[in-house]
Design a protein around this motif. Structure first.
Motif, PDB file in Angstrom:
ATOM      1  N   THR A   1       7.582   1.252   5.697  1.00 24.82           N
ATOM      2  CA  THR A   1       7.421   0.376   6.855  1.00 24.82           C
ATOM      3  C   THR A   1       7.133  -1.030   6.354  1.00 24.82           C
ATOM      4  N   VAL A   2       7.997  -1.967   6.721  1.00 24.29           N
ATOM      5  CA  VAL A   2       7.831  -3.367   6.336  1.00 24.29           C
ATOM      6  C   VAL A   2       7.560  -4.176   7.595  1.00 24.29           C
TER       7      VAL A   2
ATOM      8  N   SER B   1       0.626  -1.057  10.740  1.00 26.84           N
ATOM      9  CA  SER B   1       1.806  -0.310  10.309  1.00 26.84           C
ATOM     10  C   SER B   1       1.528   1.186  10.289  1.00 26.84           C
ATOM     11  N   ALA B   2       0.354   1.558   9.770  1.00 25.64           N
ATOM     12  CA  ALA B   2       0.003   2.976   9.705  1.00 25.64           C
ATOM     13  C   ALA B   2      -0.117   3.573  11.101  1.00 25.64           C
ATOM     14  N   LEU B   3      -0.744   2.840  12.026  1.00 26.74           N
ATOM     15  CA  LEU B   3      -0.871   3.336  13.392  1.00 26.74           C
ATOM     16  C   LEU B   3       0.492   3.515  14.045  1.00 26.74           C
TER      17      LEU B   3
ATOM     18  N   THR C   1       0.847  -1.190   0.000  1.00 24.39           N
ATOM     19  CA  THR C   1       0.000   0.000   0.000  1.00 24.39           C
ATOM     20  C   THR C   1       0.881   1.238   0.000  1.00 24.39           C
ATOM     21  N   THR C   2       0.455   2.261  -0.718  1.00 24.30           N
ATOM     22  CA  THR C   2       1.131   3.550  -0.670  1.00 24.30           C
ATOM     23  C   THR C   2       0.151   4.605  -0.186  1.00 24.30           C
ATOM     24  N   VAL C   3       0.636   5.471   0.683  1.00 33.04           N
ATOM     25  CA  VAL C   3      -0.137   6.629   1.149  1.00 33.04           C
ATOM     26  C   VAL C   3       0.747   7.842   0.941  1.00 33.04           C
ATOM     27  N   GLY C   4       0.434   8.612  -0.118  1.00 33.06           N
ATOM     28  CA  GLY C   4       1.318   9.705  -0.458  1.00 33.06           C
ATOM     29  C   GLY C   4       2.668   9.145  -0.869  1.00 33.06           C
TER      30      GLY C   4
ATOM     31  N   TYR D   1       3.902   0.938   2.545  1.00 29.60           N
ATOM     32  CA  TYR D   1       3.664  -0.071   3.580  1.00 29.60           C
ATOM     33  C   TYR D   1       3.667  -1.448   2.910  1.00 29.60           C
ATOM     34  N   LEU D   2       4.483  -2.345   3.435  1.00 33.39           N
ATOM     35  CA  LEU D   2       4.605  -3.683   2.873  1.00 33.39           C
ATOM     36  C   LEU D   2       4.492  -4.705   3.996  1.00 33.39           C
TER      37      LEU D   2
END
Length: 368
Positions: A74-75, A201-203, A33-36, A40-41
């Motif tokens: 972030t992996v 990961s996002a948190l 996933t990409t956010v901007g 995130y993997l």
């Protein structure tokens, strides 16, 4: 913005779990996933080989961070323990240890939670944070509701966090509070179709890769329910306590009871229950109506032996100020409703004590 194709191409030079097959061909990638400019993997592994897989995780993270246009990566390693003789079924005493560490500069972290959505939890969290600030505390707000972030709208904030040193982000600010939300990184119309590992990961990134500075308290607006996000918070940081929000009717109280039970099982103190939408007073005739019944949260608190923090009415002013990004505790500090939220905040401060319990170790998760 970097694409998934470019990410997978870069990961071709990272050996997968078997040490030979390139990671994208190994079948171990469970989510990208990409956010901007953030990537995130998640990589699925055999839980018995977690320590052996850590170099692979670090290599993949380093490769992703080195890609043009990537501001951070972030992996995470994820695994489901297989059934069988080597994986005994969890019993009443089965435990998973955690190593949560405090966030530098933050003295206390409070979770504002509810068993279900639609009970006004985010509005309560925003006004509780403002009430704590009125007590003289330096306060931040973390919007942990990845699927339904509300803080950008509640505080009237738009725009993206600015980058800081060490690839961290600066939180946005409103009414003296420092605020971070996934809603600052994606548009309101974007559906966050993420699996659990991506949410966790996002948190973690929004907690630990944000320049919070020195705070007396970080108020976390939790998503409803008792899922991945709640366990991530309980395991990842030493929560000083939780505030439970419920409406008075039995249906909401059933879910609030589950939320209280969850926090008690992970050894997080329940600071109290707030009864939101407690009653309605007609602005024309002054008559009172208990639309969702009344007093249910107080009775539930007494039954469970936790503090009752107060009743917040169902009122047009609270709704209007929330929808317009002007929380009532900030824009009408001398009003009746602001007084209710400030009293709730004062009770939370008293429950935490002058020093709080920020040094408490992150709890163990007990599975029954």
């Amino acid at each position: 913005m970097i694409t998934e194709k470019e990410i997978l191409a870069a990961l071709q030079r990272v050996p997968g779990p078997d040490g030979t097959t390139p990671l994208p061909q190994s079948g171990a990638i469970s989510g990208v996933t990409t956010v901007g400019a953030k990537v995130y993997l998640s990589i699925a592994i055999d839980p018995a080989k977690q320590m052996a897989m850590e170099p692979m995780r670090r290599t993949a993270e380093t490769v992703l961070k080195g890609l043009p246009g990537v501001a951070g990566a972030t992996v995470t390693l994820t695994a489901d323990r297989p059934a069988g003789p080597s994986a005994p079924a969890p019993g009443p005493k089965a435990q998973a240890a955690t190593k949560g560490e405090a966030i530098p500069g933050i003295k206390r972290i409070i979770a504002v939670a509810s068993g279900k959505g639609g009970v006004g939890k985010s509005t309560t969290a925003a006004n509780l944070a403002l009430g704590l600030a009125a007590q003289g505390w330096k306060v931040g707000v973390l919007d942990a509701d990845i699927y339904g972030p509300s803080m950008p709208r509640l505080f009237g904030l738009k725009g993206k966090p600015e980058p800081a040193e060490g690839k961290k982000m600066k939180p946005l600010e409103a009414y003296g509070l420092k605020i971070m939300s996934i809603g600052f990184l994606v548009s309101e119309e974007t559906a966050m179709i993420w699996r659990g590992p991506m949410v966790m990961s996002a948190l973690t990134q929004m907690m630990r890769e944000v320049v919070w500075g020195d705070l007396d308290c970080l108020v976390v607006d939790m998503p409803p329910g008792t899922g991945d996000a709640q366990l991530t918070m309980a395991q990842g940081v030493p929560l000083a306590g939780a505030v439970i929000v419920s409406t008075p009717q039995d249906l909401a109280l059933l879910d609030a009871r589950r939320g209280i039970s969850m926090f008690q099982k992970v050894a997080v103190p329940v600071l109290g229950i707030v009864e939101n939408m407690s009653y309605f007073v007609c602005p024309h005739c002054g008559g009172r109506s208990d639309i969702f019944a009344h007093g249910g949260a107080r009775h539930e608190a007494e039954k469970l032996g936790v503090p009752f923090l107060g009743e917040v009415p169902l009122h047009m002013t609270i709704r209007e100020t929330s929808d317009s990004g002007r929380p009532v505790t900030a824009v009408e500090p001398n009003g009746v409703h602001a007084g209710i939220y400030r009293e709730i905040a004062a009770q939370v401060v008293r429950a935490l004590g002058s020093e709080g319990i920020a040094g408490r170790a992150a709890p163990k998760i007990v599975i029954e």
